[in-house]
Design an enzyme around this catalytic site. Structure first.
Site, PDB file in Angstrom:
ATOM      1  N   LYS A 186     -10.297   7.378   0.768  1.00 27.20           N
ATOM      2  CA  LYS A 186     -10.001   6.873   2.120  1.00 27.20           C
ATOM      3  C   LYS A 186      -9.062   5.679   1.937  1.00 27.20           C
ATOM      4  CE  LYS A 186     -10.663   4.099   5.051  1.00 27.20           C
ATOM      5  NZ  LYS A 186      -9.581   3.299   5.705  1.00 27.20           N
ATOM      6  N   GLU A 262     -14.350  -4.237  -6.057  1.00 29.91           N
ATOM      7  CA  GLU A 262     -13.263  -5.150  -6.436  1.00 29.91           C
ATOM      8  C   GLU A 262     -12.903  -5.912  -5.173  1.00 29.91           C
ATOM      9  OE1 GLU A 262     -12.524  -3.836 -10.431  1.00 29.91           O
ATOM     10  OE2 GLU A 262     -11.290  -5.271  -9.322  1.00 29.91           O
ATOM     11  N   CYS A 296      -4.843  -9.760  -4.800  1.00 29.19           N
ATOM     12  CA  CYS A 296      -6.189 -10.265  -5.089  1.00 29.19           C
ATOM     13  C   CYS A 296      -6.175 -11.242  -6.247  1.00 29.19           C
ATOM     14  CB  CYS A 296      -7.122  -9.097  -5.365  1.00 29.19           C
ATOM     15  SG  CYS A 296      -6.509  -8.016  -6.646  1.00 29.19           S
ATOM     16  N   GLU A 394      -9.804 -17.592   0.687  1.00 25.20           N
ATOM     17  CA  GLU A 394      -8.730 -16.697   0.258  1.00 25.20           C
ATOM     18  C   GLU A 394      -7.783 -16.519   1.437  1.00 25.20           C
ATOM     19  OE1 GLU A 394      -9.360 -12.412  -0.014  1.00 25.20           O
ATOM     20  OE2 GLU A 394      -8.421 -12.454  -1.980  1.00 25.20           O
TER      21      GLU A 394
HETATM   22  P1  NAD Z   1     -10.479  -4.625   4.015  1.00 26.09           P
HETATM   23  O1  NAD Z   1     -11.769  -4.963   3.377  1.00 26.09           O
HETATM   24  O2  NAD Z   1     -10.284  -4.973   5.429  1.00 26.09           O
HETATM   25  O3  NAD Z   1     -10.165  -3.074   3.895  1.00 26.09           O
HETATM   26  C1  NAD Z   1     -10.188  -2.385   2.656  1.00 26.09           C
HETATM   27  C2  NAD Z   1     -10.473  -0.934   2.928  1.00 26.09           C
HETATM   28  O4  NAD Z   1     -11.780  -0.825   3.482  1.00 26.09           O
HETATM   29  C3  NAD Z   1      -9.529  -0.259   3.917  1.00 26.09           C
HETATM   30  O5  NAD Z   1      -9.313   1.089   3.518  1.00 26.09           O
HETATM   31  C4  NAD Z   1     -10.333  -0.285   5.204  1.00 26.09           C
HETATM   32  O6  NAD Z   1      -9.985   0.752   6.098  1.00 26.09           O
HETATM   33  C5  NAD Z   1     -11.737  -0.083   4.683  1.00 26.09           C
HETATM   34  N1  NAD Z   1     -12.805  -0.587   5.559  1.00 26.09           N
HETATM   35  C6  NAD Z   1     -12.725  -1.517   6.547  1.00 26.09           C
HETATM   36  N2  NAD Z   1     -13.926  -1.677   7.138  1.00 26.09           N
HETATM   37  C7  NAD Z   1     -14.789  -0.840   6.492  1.00 26.09           C
HETATM   38  C8  NAD Z   1     -16.178  -0.567   6.617  1.00 26.09           C
HETATM   39  N3  NAD Z   1     -16.929  -1.187   7.520  1.00 26.09           N
HETATM   40  N4  NAD Z   1     -16.739   0.323   5.770  1.00 26.09           N
HETATM   41  C9  NAD Z   1     -16.007   0.922   4.826  1.00 26.09           C
HETATM   42  N5  NAD Z   1     -14.685   0.729   4.672  1.00 26.09           N
HETATM   43  C10 NAD Z   1     -14.079  -0.159   5.487  1.00 26.09           C
HETATM   44  O7  NAD Z   1      -9.382  -5.303   3.078  1.00 26.09           O
HETATM   45  P2  NAD Z   1      -7.814  -5.310   3.268  1.00 26.09           P
HETATM   46  O8  NAD Z   1      -7.521  -6.261   4.370  1.00 26.09           O
HETATM   47  O9  NAD Z   1      -7.289  -3.921   3.333  1.00 26.09           O
HETATM   48  O10 NAD Z   1      -7.365  -5.923   1.857  1.00 26.09           O
HETATM   49  C11 NAD Z   1      -7.384  -7.271   1.610  1.00 26.09           C
HETATM   50  C12 NAD Z   1      -8.602  -7.694   0.817  1.00 26.09           C
HETATM   51  O11 NAD Z   1      -8.768  -6.860  -0.322  1.00 26.09           O
HETATM   52  C13 NAD Z   1      -8.494  -9.089   0.240  1.00 26.09           C
HETATM   53  O12 NAD Z   1      -9.704  -9.792   0.407  1.00 26.09           O
HETATM   54  C14 NAD Z   1      -8.233  -8.877  -1.233  1.00 26.09           C
HETATM   55  O13 NAD Z   1      -8.612  -9.907  -2.064  1.00 26.09           O
HETATM   56  C15 NAD Z   1      -8.979  -7.639  -1.496  1.00 26.09           C
HETATM   57  N6  NAD Z   1      -8.417  -6.952  -2.654  1.00 26.09           N
HETATM   58  C16 NAD Z   1      -9.101  -6.993  -3.826  1.00 26.09           C
HETATM   59  C17 NAD Z   1      -8.569  -6.373  -4.950  1.00 26.09           C
HETATM   60  C18 NAD Z   1      -9.283  -6.394  -6.258  1.00 26.09           C
HETATM   61  O14 NAD Z   1      -8.939  -5.621  -7.137  1.00 26.09           O
HETATM   62  N7  NAD Z   1     -10.255  -7.253  -6.434  1.00 26.09           N
HETATM   63  C19 NAD Z   1      -7.362  -5.711  -4.868  1.00 26.09           C
HETATM   64  C20 NAD Z   1      -6.695  -5.701  -3.653  1.00 26.09           C
HETATM   65  C21 NAD Z   1      -7.248  -6.316  -2.541  1.00 26.09           C
END
Ligand code: NAD
Length: 498
Positions: A186, A262, A296, A394
């Site tokens: 997804k 992650e 991240c 962050e």
């Molecule tokens: P997000 O948590 O909003 O979304 C990530 C994914 O989760 C998307 O596909 C989204 O559609 C899905 N999602 C949203 N709500 C959900 C729910 N209730 N249940 C299941 N899935 C759901 O994050 P984002 O805004 O897309 O990305 C930014 C964040 O991701 C930042 O905090 C960043 O640090 C983190 N990030 C971490 C890493 C890592 O490797 N540690 C890498 C990239 C991004």
């Protein structure tokens, strides 16, 4: 920005995708239209799948797992598919980079570099597929022999964010496949195109049907349903710490699926007075501006020796002013557009908070007008304290908060003063300092006199609230396996009933 300055043109019309399930495309759903963050022009149309679509995709992944068309192959056969995928990715590199840029807003030259890294992930995954093995115990006495088998976990759900849609995908998919698992992916609703293109690549490489499925849609519907799904054995989630927390609850409330998480980071970059200050400043400018700081592992907290702080900040501010921010399709661009309107507002609101909290703005500090799209100047705040929100939260944007320290112990304490533990770096010419700081700062990835270096051979993941588990390399493959202990009696049974 004038279109003539770009070397690539925008698509004539949005490219329409279906979703991918059981080896084929499916369509006929309501569509989500994505506009390029750098240009404000519609570029893709992606299906809004239903929970019934997700159920069907999980069922396809379950069938493909149980029929052993993938798990039953030898490591060498799985490696063959992964190596063919790497070759196809090499052929389609520029096309994939182009769609990544259009949906995400990152610079085209950077995107091509990321696809090269993805190709390497498939090659390393191929090697890992052949080398994956268990263990044996020859120490249980002459009448008992122990074997430890590694078996694929089963059906994996994979949820990815929008900041590195293809790179984060490819830091997981080859390793999940190497283990023998099947999966339902997804992607983020705003950056689904390249995850769907990978389906074509894997099919051409010979992956059996049902092994890789992609269901597109929002996090609240499809993402949530995937985390709660009773027939998913493991979920790998990459995204925010807030959603990560809800994923843990969903797993506990459904089937206790295994989790890989992650999450976020607020990563320190520690600069000692004896460092090469020009090198360190270049590393710091790159670390906070790469991918517009929507990364991240961005080094977002500068912790600099007070003896050189003013000099270092001046060198760094000059370098940050020279960063080329602009149209992501321009080959010369170093920093592109902010990926979503919501993220743009979040970053600007933190810049406003930094000013209001009394931090000193040294460079940047606002939006850049490029005629269209959302752009923010690389920003440096000095005199930041741990109490300020720009020093703790962050931000996920090109905003660097600078702290100073007097002793090594103070530098380590400042570095560890965060709920996160994703990445860190230290800049010094003293080997003792470099090693002591690397061992004391709690982070999953550490760089000495470099930043964001490395390849898919090395594991990645976080300490503390930055996550659970490790991705990539042999550690990444093992994450998608279960360990089974097999005990074999090789002698005559010592009877219980006399
Ligand atoms: P997000 O948590 O909003 O979304 C990530 C994914 O989760 C998307 O596909 C989204 O559609 C899905 N999602 C949203 N709500 C959900 C729910 N209730 N249940 C299941 N899935 C759901 O994050 P984002 O805004 O897309 O990305 C930014 C964040 O991701 C930042 O905090 C960043 O640090 C983190 N990030 C971490 C890493 C890592 O490797 N540690 C890498 C990239 C991004």
């Amino acid at each position: 920005m004038d279109k003539r300055t770009t070397s690539h043109s925008l698509p004539e019309a949005p490219r329409e995708f279906g979703f991918w399930m059981d080896g084929g495309w499916h369509g006929g759903r309501e569509m989500f239209e994505r506009a390029s963050p750098g240009h404000g022009v519609a570029v893709t149309r992606i299906p809004k799948c239903t929970v019934a679509d997700l159920d069907a995709a999980v069922a396809a992944a379950r069938r493909a797992f149980e029929d052993r068309s993938w798990a039953g192959l030898s490591g060498a056969e799985r490696a063959g598919v992964l190596l063919r995928a790497a070759d196809i990715l090499r052929r389609r590199r520029d096309e994939i980079a182009y769609w990544e840029v259009l949906e995400n807003g990152k610079p085209i030259a950077q995107a091509r570099g990321e696809i090269d890294h993805c190709i390497a992930c498939f090659e390393v995954g191929a090697g890992a597929a052949r080398l994956l093995h268990g263990d044996s115990f020859n120490s249980l006495g002459d009448s008992l022999f122990g074997m430890v088998l590694r078996e694929p976990v089963g059906v994996v759900g994979l949820i990815t964010p929008w900041n590195f849609p293809f790179l984060i995908l490819c830091e997981r998919v080859p390793f999940i496949l190497a283990s023998g698992c099947t999966m339902v992916v997804k992607p983020s609703e705003v950056t689904s195109a390249t995850t769907l293109i990978l389906a074509e690549v894997l099919a051409e490489a010979g992956l059996p049907k049902g092994v890789y499925n992609v269901v597109t849609g929002s996090g609240r519907t499809i993402g949530q349903a995937l985390t709660e799904h009773p027939d998913v054995d493991m979920l790998s989630f990459t995204g925010s710490t807030a959603v990560g927390r809800s994923v843990v609850h969903a797993a506990a409330d459904s089937n206790f699926k295994k989790l890989g998480l992650e999450l976020g980071g607020k990563n320190p970059i520690i600069v000692f007075a004896d460092a090469d200050l020009e090198d360190a400043a270049d590393g710091a400018a790159f670390g906070i501006s790469f991918n517009t700081g929507q990364c991240c592992v961005s080094s977002s907290r500068l912790i600099v020796d007070h003896r050189v702080a003013a000099e270092f900040e001046a060198i760094l501010a000059e370098k940050m002013k020279k960063i080329v921010v602009g149209d992501p399709l321009d080959e010369n661009t170093q920093v592109g557009a902010i990926t979503t309107d919501a993220q743009n507002e979040t970053i600007l609101s933190y810049i406003a908070k930094g000013k209001a909290e009394g931090a000193k703005l040294l460079t940047g500090g606002g939006a850049l007008d490029q005629g269209r799209g959302s752009y923010i100047a690389p920003t440096l705040f000095s005199g930041v304290t741990p109490a300020m929100s720009i020093g703790r939260d962050e931000i996920f944007g090109p905003v660097l908060s600078s702290f100073s320290f007097s002793t090594t112990e103070e530098a380590i304490a400042l570095a560890n003063d965060t709920v996160y533990g994703l990445a860190a770096s230290v800049w010094t010419k003293n080997i003792d300092t470099a090693l002591n700081v690397s061992r004391r700062v709690r982070a999953g990835r550490f760089w000495v006199n470099c930043i964001m270096a490395g390849g898919p051979e090395m594991p990645l993941g976080g300490f503390k609230q930055s996550g659970w588990g490790r991705e990539a390399g042999t550690y990444g493959v093992e994450e998608y396996t279960q360990v089974k202990s097999v005990h074999i009696d090789t002698g005559k049974r010592n009877h219980w009933i006399k």
